[in-house]
Motif scaffolding. Structure first.
Motif, PDB file in Angstrom:
ATOM      1  N   GLN A 212       0.633  -1.321  -0.012  1.00 36.63           N
ATOM      2  CA  GLN A 212       0.113  -0.008  -0.015  1.00 36.63           C
ATOM      3  C   GLN A 212       0.884   1.209   0.019  1.00 36.63           C
ATOM      4  OE1 GLN A 212      -2.209   0.135   3.621  1.00 36.63           O
ATOM      5  NE2 GLN A 212      -3.871   1.611   2.853  1.00 36.63           N
ATOM      6  N   GLY A 213       2.069   1.332   0.744  1.00 38.16           N
ATOM      7  CA  GLY A 213       3.073   2.165   0.682  1.00 38.16           C
ATOM      8  C   GLY A 213       3.433   2.446  -0.598  1.00 38.16           C
ATOM      9  N   HIS A 214       3.825   1.624  -1.292  1.00 39.87           N
ATOM     10  CA  HIS A 214       4.452   1.617  -2.627  1.00 39.87           C
ATOM     11  C   HIS A 214       3.528   2.633  -3.561  1.00 39.87           C
ATOM     12  CE1 HIS A 214       8.541   0.128  -3.093  1.00 39.87           C
ATOM     13  NE2 HIS A 214       8.240  -1.044  -2.718  1.00 39.87           N
ATOM     14  N   VAL A 215       2.230   1.862  -3.562  1.00 38.58           N
ATOM     15  CA  VAL A 215       1.338   2.593  -4.326  1.00 38.58           C
ATOM     16  C   VAL A 215       1.003   4.311  -3.831  1.00 38.58           C
ATOM     17  CG1 VAL A 215      -1.300   2.672  -5.044  1.00 38.58           C
ATOM     18  CG2 VAL A 215      -0.163   0.530  -4.657  1.00 38.58           C
ATOM     19  N   MET A 216       1.017   4.317  -2.714  1.00 39.80           N
ATOM     20  CA  MET A 216       0.886   5.859  -2.174  1.00 39.80           C
ATOM     21  C   MET A 216       1.974   6.744  -2.229  1.00 39.80           C
ATOM     22  SD  MET A 216      -2.258   5.855  -1.298  1.00 39.80           S
ATOM     23  CE  MET A 216      -2.329   7.388  -0.087  1.00 39.80           C
TER      24      MET A 216
ATOM     25  N   VAL B  43      -3.264   5.658 -15.312  1.00 38.16           N
ATOM     26  CA  VAL B  43      -2.551   4.386 -14.797  1.00 38.16           C
ATOM     27  C   VAL B  43      -0.962   4.920 -14.167  1.00 38.16           C
ATOM     28  CG1 VAL B  43      -1.545   2.287 -15.841  1.00 38.16           C
ATOM     29  CG2 VAL B  43      -3.502   3.232 -16.942  1.00 38.16           C
ATOM     30  N   ALA B  44      -0.900   4.533 -13.254  1.00 38.87           N
ATOM     31  CA  ALA B  44       0.480   4.616 -12.436  1.00 38.87           C
ATOM     32  C   ALA B  44       1.340   3.381 -12.214  1.00 38.87           C
ATOM     33  CB  ALA B  44      -0.051   4.967 -10.944  1.00 38.87           C
ATOM     34  N   VAL B  45       2.540   3.792 -12.112  1.00 38.65           N
ATOM     35  CA  VAL B  45       3.559   2.615 -11.937  1.00 38.65           C
ATOM     36  C   VAL B  45       4.224   2.915 -10.493  1.00 38.65           C
ATOM     37  CG1 VAL B  45       5.566   3.913 -13.213  1.00 38.65           C
ATOM     38  CG2 VAL B  45       5.518   1.290 -13.004  1.00 38.65           C
TER      39      VAL B  45
ATOM     40  N   ASN C 229      11.438   3.020   0.898  1.00 42.62           N
ATOM     41  CA  ASN C 229      11.552   4.323   1.629  1.00 42.62           C
ATOM     42  C   ASN C 229      10.379   4.586   2.610  1.00 42.62           C
ATOM     43  OD1 ASN C 229       9.438   6.394   0.459  1.00 42.62           O
ATOM     44  ND2 ASN C 229       9.998   5.345  -1.302  1.00 42.62           N
ATOM     45  N   ALA C 230      10.723   5.187   3.741  1.00 49.23           N
ATOM     46  CA  ALA C 230       9.796   5.499   4.680  1.00 49.23           C
ATOM     47  C   ALA C 230       8.942   6.558   4.407  1.00 49.23           C
ATOM     48  CB  ALA C 230      10.576   5.777   5.859  1.00 49.23           C
ATOM     49  N   ALA C 231       9.086   7.342   3.341  1.00 48.85           N
ATOM     50  CA  ALA C 231       8.154   8.553   3.186  1.00 48.85           C
ATOM     51  C   ALA C 231       6.919   8.013   2.751  1.00 48.85           C
ATOM     52  CB  ALA C 231       8.767   9.293   1.947  1.00 48.85           C
ATOM     53  N   MET C 232       6.828   6.890   1.897  1.00 46.64           N
ATOM     54  CA  MET C 232       5.605   6.447   1.386  1.00 46.64           C
ATOM     55  C   MET C 232       4.752   5.667   2.742  1.00 46.64           C
ATOM     56  SD  MET C 232       7.300   2.883  -0.605  1.00 46.64           S
ATOM     57  CE  MET C 232       7.552   1.468   0.246  1.00 46.64           C
TER      58      MET C 232
END
Ligand code: KG4
Length: 366
Positions: A115-119, A288-290, A326-329
Protein backbone atom coordinates in the motif's frame (compact mmCIF):
# COMPACT_ATOMS: atom_id res chain seq x y z
CA UNK A 1 -7.41 16.81 16.86
CA UNK A 2 -4.31 19.01 16.90
CA UNK A 3 -3.65 21.27 13.90
CA UNK A 4 -0.23 19.93 12.98
CA UNK A 5 0.22 16.17 12.85
CA UNK A 6 3.79 14.88 12.94
CA UNK A 7 4.27 11.28 11.83
CA UNK A 8 7.52 9.35 12.22
CA UNK A 9 7.56 6.52 9.67
CA UNK A 10 9.84 3.49 9.72
CA UNK A 11 10.52 1.07 6.87
CA UNK A 12 12.67 -2.04 7.34
CA UNK A 13 11.02 -4.75 5.23
CA UNK A 14 14.07 -5.80 3.21
CA UNK A 15 17.55 -4.30 2.91
CA UNK A 16 16.90 -0.57 3.39
CA UNK A 17 16.60 0.97 6.85
CA UNK A 18 14.56 4.11 6.33
CA UNK A 19 12.91 6.72 8.55
CA UNK A 20 10.87 9.75 7.53
CA UNK A 21 9.05 12.58 9.27
CA UNK A 22 5.92 14.18 7.85
CA UNK A 23 4.08 17.30 8.97
CA UNK A 24 0.53 16.49 7.93
CA UNK A 25 1.05 15.08 4.41
CA UNK A 26 4.21 17.08 3.74
CA UNK A 27 7.51 15.24 3.89
CA UNK A 28 10.06 16.97 6.13
CA UNK A 29 12.81 14.34 6.02
CA UNK A 30 13.49 10.92 4.51
CA UNK A 31 16.69 9.15 5.52
CA UNK A 32 17.65 5.75 4.12
CA UNK A 33 20.63 3.53 4.90
CA UNK A 34 21.02 0.98 2.11
CA UNK A 35 22.89 -2.21 2.93
CA UNK A 36 25.94 -2.74 0.74
CA UNK A 37 26.78 -5.94 2.64
CA UNK A 38 24.64 -8.06 0.24
CA UNK A 39 26.46 -7.05 -2.96
CA UNK A 40 29.10 -9.76 -2.79
CA UNK A 41 26.42 -12.44 -2.27
CA UNK A 42 24.38 -11.53 -5.36
CA UNK A 43 21.19 -11.21 -3.30
CA UNK A 44 19.83 -10.22 0.11
CA UNK A 45 21.05 -12.48 2.95
CA UNK A 46 18.23 -12.28 5.53
CA UNK A 47 20.41 -12.75 8.62
CA UNK A 48 22.83 -10.03 7.50
CA UNK A 49 19.92 -7.74 6.67
CA UNK A 50 18.50 -8.06 10.20
CA UNK A 51 21.88 -7.30 11.75
CA UNK A 52 22.41 -4.27 9.53
CA UNK A 53 18.93 -2.95 10.43
CA UNK A 54 19.88 -3.30 14.12
CA UNK A 55 22.96 -1.16 13.53
CA UNK A 56 21.22 1.49 11.43
CA UNK A 57 17.82 1.96 12.98
CA UNK A 58 18.80 4.29 15.85
CA UNK A 59 21.06 6.63 13.82
CA UNK A 60 18.62 6.69 10.89
CA UNK A 61 15.64 7.63 13.08
CA UNK A 62 17.74 10.17 14.98
CA UNK A 63 18.86 11.77 11.70
CA UNK A 64 15.32 11.86 10.27
CA UNK A 65 13.99 13.70 13.34
CA UNK A 66 16.97 16.07 13.32
CA UNK A 67 16.60 16.90 9.61
CA UNK A 68 12.87 17.50 10.11
CA UNK A 69 13.79 20.23 12.58
CA UNK A 70 11.52 18.92 15.32
CA UNK A 71 11.96 17.17 18.65
CA UNK A 72 10.69 13.66 19.28
CA UNK A 73 8.23 15.05 21.82
CA UNK A 74 6.40 16.80 18.96
CA UNK A 75 5.59 13.50 17.23
CA UNK A 76 1.90 12.56 17.03
CA UNK A 77 2.31 8.88 16.04
CA UNK A 78 4.78 6.29 14.79
CA UNK A 79 3.92 4.47 11.56
CA UNK A 80 5.81 1.33 10.60
CA UNK A 81 5.90 -1.32 7.89
CA UNK A 82 4.23 -4.40 9.30
CA UNK A 83 4.66 -6.56 6.18
CA UNK A 84 5.16 -8.14 3.75
CA UNK A 85 8.91 -8.60 3.84
CA UNK A 86 11.71 -10.55 5.47
CA UNK A 87 10.61 -11.47 8.99
CA UNK A 88 13.96 -10.74 10.63
CA UNK A 89 14.14 -7.33 8.95
CA UNK A 90 10.54 -6.44 9.78
CA UNK A 91 10.99 -7.37 13.43
CA UNK A 92 13.69 -4.74 13.88
CA UNK A 93 11.51 -1.89 12.56
CA UNK A 94 8.27 -3.13 14.14
CA UNK A 95 9.76 -3.56 17.60
CA UNK A 96 11.69 -0.31 17.43
CA UNK A 97 8.51 1.54 16.41
CA UNK A 98 6.52 -0.04 19.24
CA UNK A 99 9.14 0.79 21.86
CA UNK A 100 9.57 4.34 20.57
CA UNK A 101 5.83 5.03 20.45
CA UNK A 102 5.32 3.51 23.88
CA UNK A 103 8.08 5.59 25.42
CA UNK A 104 6.49 8.77 24.04
CA UNK A 105 2.94 7.68 24.87
CA UNK A 106 1.73 8.14 21.27
CA UNK A 107 -0.22 5.79 18.98
CA UNK A 108 1.27 3.21 16.59
CA UNK A 109 0.11 2.81 13.02
CA UNK A 110 0.79 -0.38 11.07
CA UNK A 111 1.25 0.01 7.32
CA UNK A 112 1.14 -2.52 4.49
CA UNK A 113 4.38 -2.12 2.52
CA UNK A 114 2.58 -2.64 -0.82
CA UNK A 115 0.00 0.00 0.00
CA UNK A 116 2.97 2.26 0.79
CA UNK A 117 4.49 1.76 -2.66
CA UNK A 118 1.20 2.72 -4.32
CA UNK A 119 0.84 5.74 -2.03
CA UNK A 120 4.33 6.99 -2.98
CA UNK A 121 2.41 8.97 -5.60
CA UNK A 122 0.91 11.10 -2.84
CA UNK A 123 4.16 12.17 -1.17
CA UNK A 124 4.28 15.95 -1.03
CA UNK A 125 7.81 17.26 -0.62
CA UNK A 126 8.78 20.70 0.55
CA UNK A 127 10.21 22.70 -2.35
CA UNK A 128 14.02 22.51 -2.06
CA UNK A 129 15.56 25.74 -0.80
CA UNK A 130 17.98 27.13 -3.39
CA UNK A 131 21.59 27.17 -2.26
CA UNK A 132 24.81 28.26 -3.93
CA UNK A 133 26.60 24.95 -3.31
CA UNK A 134 23.71 22.77 -4.43
CA UNK A 135 21.91 23.88 -7.61
CA UNK A 136 18.22 23.00 -7.92
CA UNK A 137 17.59 19.72 -9.78
CA UNK A 138 16.09 20.03 -13.28
CA UNK A 139 12.27 19.86 -13.35
CA UNK A 140 10.83 16.32 -13.54
CA UNK A 141 9.59 15.06 -16.90
CA UNK A 142 5.86 15.52 -17.42
CA UNK A 143 3.72 13.45 -15.08
CA UNK A 144 6.46 12.58 -12.61
CA UNK A 145 5.42 13.27 -9.06
CA UNK A 146 1.81 14.22 -9.90
CA UNK A 147 -0.77 12.38 -7.74
CA UNK A 148 -3.31 10.37 -9.76
CA UNK A 149 -7.04 11.00 -9.36
CA UNK A 150 -9.23 8.19 -8.02
CA UNK A 151 -9.86 5.56 -9.20
CA UNK A 152 -6.63 4.58 -10.93
CA UNK A 153 -4.70 1.47 -11.87
CA UNK A 154 -1.23 0.92 -10.46
CA UNK A 155 1.37 -1.46 -11.79
CA UNK A 156 3.32 -2.37 -8.67
CA UNK A 157 6.64 -3.92 -9.63
CA UNK A 158 9.38 -4.57 -7.11
CA UNK A 159 11.84 -7.23 -6.03
CA UNK A 160 9.12 -9.16 -4.24
CA UNK A 161 5.91 -8.27 -6.08
CA UNK A 162 4.38 -7.78 -9.51
CA UNK A 163 0.76 -6.77 -9.30
CA UNK A 164 -1.91 -4.76 -11.04
CA UNK A 165 -3.83 -2.88 -8.35
CA UNK A 166 -7.14 -1.06 -8.71
CA UNK A 167 -6.96 1.89 -6.31
CA UNK A 168 -10.34 3.29 -5.24
CA UNK A 169 -9.04 5.03 -2.11
CA UNK A 170 -5.94 4.87 0.08
CA UNK A 171 -7.64 2.14 2.11
CA UNK A 172 -9.58 0.53 -0.70
CA UNK A 173 -7.28 -1.28 -3.11
CA UNK A 174 -7.97 -4.45 -5.04
CA UNK A 175 -5.36 -6.70 -6.61
CA UNK A 176 -6.64 -7.50 -10.12
CA UNK A 177 -3.70 -9.69 -11.06
CA UNK A 178 -0.33 -10.71 -9.67
CA UNK A 179 2.61 -12.95 -10.30
CA UNK A 180 2.04 -16.63 -9.70
CA UNK A 181 5.77 -17.22 -9.16
CA UNK A 182 8.69 -14.74 -9.34
CA UNK A 183 8.40 -10.96 -9.27
CA UNK A 184 9.72 -8.90 -12.20
CA UNK A 185 12.55 -7.42 -10.09
CA UNK A 186 13.49 -10.86 -8.80
CA UNK A 187 13.70 -12.16 -12.39
CA UNK A 188 15.92 -9.24 -13.44
CA UNK A 189 18.17 -9.72 -10.40
CA UNK A 190 18.52 -13.47 -11.02
CA UNK A 191 19.23 -13.06 -14.74
CA UNK A 192 21.84 -10.43 -13.88
CA UNK A 193 23.41 -12.85 -11.40
CA UNK A 194 23.55 -15.60 -14.05
CA UNK A 195 25.36 -13.11 -16.31
CA UNK A 196 27.91 -12.53 -13.56
CA UNK A 197 26.87 -8.89 -13.08
CA UNK A 198 26.49 -7.27 -9.67
CA UNK A 199 23.57 -6.93 -7.24
CA UNK A 200 20.97 -5.51 -7.42
CA UNK A 201 20.79 -6.36 -11.10
CA UNK A 202 17.97 -3.95 -12.02
CA UNK A 203 20.02 -0.74 -12.29
CA UNK A 204 22.90 -2.61 -14.03
CA UNK A 205 20.62 -4.20 -16.64
CA UNK A 206 18.94 -0.81 -17.09
CA UNK A 207 22.29 0.90 -17.77
CA UNK A 208 23.54 -1.80 -20.17
CA UNK A 209 20.20 -1.96 -21.98
CA UNK A 210 20.53 1.70 -22.98
CA UNK A 211 23.39 0.72 -25.30
CA UNK A 212 21.95 -2.55 -26.65
CA UNK A 213 19.53 -3.80 -29.30
CA UNK A 214 16.25 -4.89 -27.64
CA UNK A 215 15.39 -7.14 -30.59
CA UNK A 216 18.75 -8.97 -30.67
CA UNK A 217 17.52 -12.07 -28.81
CA UNK A 218 14.17 -13.60 -27.98
CA UNK A 219 13.22 -15.19 -24.68
CA UNK A 220 10.09 -17.20 -23.86
CA UNK A 221 7.05 -15.14 -22.84
CA UNK A 222 4.44 -16.75 -20.54
CA UNK A 223 0.88 -17.61 -21.56
CA UNK A 224 -1.03 -17.09 -18.32
CA UNK A 225 -4.76 -16.41 -18.45
CA UNK A 226 -6.30 -13.23 -17.06
CA UNK A 227 -4.30 -10.49 -15.42
CA UNK A 228 -1.76 -12.67 -13.60
CA UNK A 229 1.95 -12.65 -14.36
CA UNK A 230 4.65 -15.31 -14.43
CA UNK A 231 8.40 -14.76 -14.72
CA UNK A 232 9.90 -18.14 -13.81
CA UNK A 233 9.65 -19.48 -17.40
CA UNK A 234 11.50 -16.43 -18.70
CA UNK A 235 14.26 -17.01 -16.15
CA UNK A 236 14.68 -20.62 -17.30
CA UNK A 237 14.58 -19.64 -20.97
CA UNK A 238 17.23 -16.98 -20.28
CA UNK A 239 19.48 -19.47 -18.47
CA UNK A 240 19.21 -22.13 -21.22
CA UNK A 241 19.90 -19.56 -23.95
CA UNK A 242 23.00 -18.31 -22.12
CA UNK A 243 24.30 -21.86 -21.62
CA UNK A 244 23.90 -22.61 -25.32
CA UNK A 245 25.63 -19.39 -26.41
CA UNK A 246 28.50 -19.87 -23.95
CA UNK A 247 29.10 -23.39 -25.31
CA UNK A 248 29.79 -21.86 -28.73
CA UNK A 249 31.67 -18.81 -27.41
CA UNK A 250 32.92 -18.78 -23.78
CA UNK A 251 33.15 -14.96 -23.92
CA UNK A 252 29.65 -14.55 -25.34
CA UNK A 253 28.30 -12.59 -22.36
CA UNK A 254 31.22 -10.17 -22.34
CA UNK A 255 30.89 -9.56 -26.09
CA UNK A 256 27.11 -9.17 -26.11
CA UNK A 257 26.09 -8.00 -22.63
CA UNK A 258 24.40 -4.81 -23.85
CA UNK A 259 22.23 -6.68 -26.39
CA UNK A 260 21.39 -9.42 -23.85
CA UNK A 261 20.39 -6.81 -21.25
CA UNK A 262 18.31 -4.82 -23.77
CA UNK A 263 16.51 -7.97 -24.97
CA UNK A 264 15.83 -9.15 -21.42
CA UNK A 265 14.51 -5.73 -20.40
CA UNK A 266 12.37 -5.50 -23.55
CA UNK A 267 10.80 -8.92 -22.84
CA UNK A 268 10.00 -8.09 -19.20
CA UNK A 269 8.51 -4.70 -20.10
CA UNK A 270 6.47 -6.34 -22.88
CA UNK A 271 5.06 -8.93 -20.44
CA UNK A 272 4.18 -6.20 -17.92
CA UNK A 273 2.55 -3.86 -20.44
CA UNK A 274 0.45 -6.55 -22.20
CA UNK A 275 -1.44 -7.35 -18.99
CA UNK A 276 -1.71 -3.70 -18.06
CA UNK A 277 -3.35 -2.98 -21.44
CA UNK A 278 -5.81 -5.78 -20.70
CA UNK A 279 -6.56 -4.31 -17.25
CA UNK A 280 -7.24 -0.90 -18.82
CA UNK A 281 -9.55 -2.57 -21.34
CA UNK A 282 -11.43 -4.53 -18.67
CA UNK A 283 -11.86 -1.65 -16.20
CA UNK A 284 -12.12 1.26 -18.62
CA UNK A 285 -9.74 3.19 -16.31
CA UNK A 286 -7.12 5.14 -18.22
CA UNK A 287 -5.33 6.77 -15.29
CA UNK A 288 -2.39 4.42 -14.95
CA UNK A 289 0.42 4.63 -12.41
CA UNK A 290 3.56 2.61 -11.80
CA UNK A 291 5.27 2.03 -8.45
CA UNK A 292 7.96 -0.08 -6.75
CA UNK A 293 11.70 -0.50 -7.35
CA UNK A 294 11.36 -1.63 -10.98
CA UNK A 295 9.48 1.59 -11.81
CA UNK A 296 12.93 3.24 -11.83
CA UNK A 297 13.60 1.31 -15.04
CA UNK A 298 14.04 3.52 -18.10
CA UNK A 299 12.62 0.95 -20.51
CA UNK A 300 9.44 0.66 -18.42
CA UNK A 301 9.15 4.44 -18.06
CA UNK A 302 9.53 4.84 -21.83
CA UNK A 303 6.85 2.18 -22.39
CA UNK A 304 4.49 4.18 -20.12
CA UNK A 305 5.12 7.36 -22.12
CA UNK A 306 4.60 5.40 -25.34
CA UNK A 307 1.28 4.00 -24.08
CA UNK A 308 0.16 7.48 -23.04
CA UNK A 309 0.70 8.64 -26.63
CA UNK A 310 -0.72 5.59 -28.36
CA UNK A 311 -3.70 4.73 -26.15
CA UNK A 312 -4.56 8.06 -24.54
CA UNK A 313 -3.59 6.95 -21.01
CA UNK A 314 -2.78 9.55 -18.39
CA UNK A 315 0.30 8.20 -16.71
CA UNK A 316 1.78 8.73 -13.24
CA UNK A 317 5.43 7.94 -12.67
CA UNK A 318 6.94 8.45 -9.21
CA UNK A 319 10.08 10.45 -8.59
CA UNK A 320 13.16 8.21 -8.73
CA UNK A 321 13.81 8.69 -5.02
CA UNK A 322 10.40 7.22 -4.13
CA UNK A 323 10.54 4.14 -6.37
CA UNK A 324 12.64 1.87 -4.16
CA UNK A 325 11.90 1.17 -0.51
CA UNK A 326 11.59 4.34 1.59
CA UNK A 327 9.83 5.46 4.75
CA UNK A 328 8.20 8.52 3.14
CA UNK A 329 5.63 6.29 1.42
CA UNK A 330 4.90 4.56 4.74
CA UNK A 331 4.43 7.97 6.34
CA UNK A 332 1.80 9.03 3.79
CA UNK A 333 -0.33 5.97 4.59
CA UNK A 334 0.38 6.59 8.27
CA UNK A 335 -0.95 10.12 7.99
CA UNK A 336 -4.23 9.05 6.38
CA UNK A 337 -4.68 6.26 8.92
CA UNK A 338 -3.99 8.79 11.68
CA UNK A 339 -6.82 10.98 10.38
CA UNK A 340 -9.08 7.91 10.43
CA UNK A 341 -7.83 7.03 13.94
CA UNK A 342 -6.74 3.61 12.68
CA UNK A 343 -4.16 2.72 15.29
CA UNK A 344 -2.76 -0.71 16.04
CA UNK A 345 -2.34 -2.50 19.35
CA UNK A 346 1.06 -3.16 20.94
CA UNK A 347 0.74 -6.91 20.24
CA UNK A 348 0.26 -6.50 16.45
CA UNK A 349 2.76 -8.99 14.96
CA UNK A 350 4.84 -8.49 11.81
CA UNK A 351 3.65 -10.37 8.71
CA UNK A 352 6.15 -11.79 6.23
CA UNK A 353 3.40 -12.49 3.70
CA UNK A 354 0.38 -10.27 3.31
CA UNK A 355 -1.50 -8.94 0.34
CA UNK A 356 -3.89 -6.01 0.16
CA UNK A 357 -7.00 -6.39 2.21
CA UNK A 358 -9.84 -5.62 -0.17
CA UNK A 359 -10.88 -2.68 1.96
CA UNK A 360 -14.25 -1.06 2.04
CA UNK A 361 -13.02 2.37 3.01
CA UNK A 362 -14.21 5.21 0.89
CA UNK A 363 -12.10 8.25 1.72
CA UNK A 364 -12.32 10.36 -1.35
CA UNK A 365 -8.95 12.05 -1.03
CA UNK A 366 -6.90 10.16 -1.93
O1 KG4 B 1 10.81 -1.75 -4.20
P1 KG4 B 1 12.15 -2.30 -3.98
O2 KG4 B 1 13.23 -1.36 -3.52
O3 KG4 B 1 12.15 -3.46 -2.93
C1 KG4 B 1 11.12 -4.38 -2.80
O4 KG4 B 1 10.12 -4.05 -2.08
O5 KG4 B 1 11.25 -5.44 -3.42
O6 KG4 B 1 12.58 -3.00 -5.35
C2 KG4 B 1 13.82 -3.59 -5.53
C3 KG4 B 1 13.88 -4.14 -6.95
C4 KG4 B 1 15.14 -4.96 -7.21
O7 KG4 B 1 14.75 -6.16 -7.84
C5 KG4 B 1 15.93 -4.07 -8.14
O8 KG4 B 1 16.78 -4.78 -9.03
C6 KG4 B 1 14.83 -3.36 -8.91
O9 KG4 B 1 13.87 -3.07 -7.90
N1 KG4 B 1 15.29 -2.14 -9.56
C7 KG4 B 1 15.29 -1.96 -10.90
C8 KG4 B 1 15.87 -0.70 -11.15
N2 KG4 B 1 16.18 -0.14 -9.94
C9 KG4 B 1 15.82 -1.03 -8.98
N3 KG4 B 1 14.88 -2.78 -11.88
C10 KG4 B 1 15.03 -2.32 -13.15
N4 KG4 B 1 15.59 -1.13 -13.46
C11 KG4 B 1 16.01 -0.30 -12.49
N5 KG4 B 1 16.54 0.89 -12.83
Amino acid sequence: MEKEVYILAIESSCDDTSAAVLRNEVLLSNVTASQAVHESYGGVVPELASRAHQQSIVPVVHEAIKRAGITKEQLSAVAFTRGPGLMGSLLVGVNFAKGFARSLGIPMIDVNHLQGHVMAHFIKSLPPSPSKEKPLPPPSPEGEGTPPPLPFLCLLVSGGNSQIVLVRAYNNMEVLGQTIDDAAGEAIDKCSKVMGLGYPGGPIIDRLARQGNPKAYQFAEPHIPGLDYSFSGLKTSFLYSLRKWIQDDPDFIEHHKEDIAASLEWTIVDILMKKLRLAVKQTGIKHVAVAGGVSANNGLRNAFHDHARRYGWTIYIPKFSYTTDNAAMIGVVGYYKYLDKEFCPIDAPAFSKVTFKCGTGSREKP
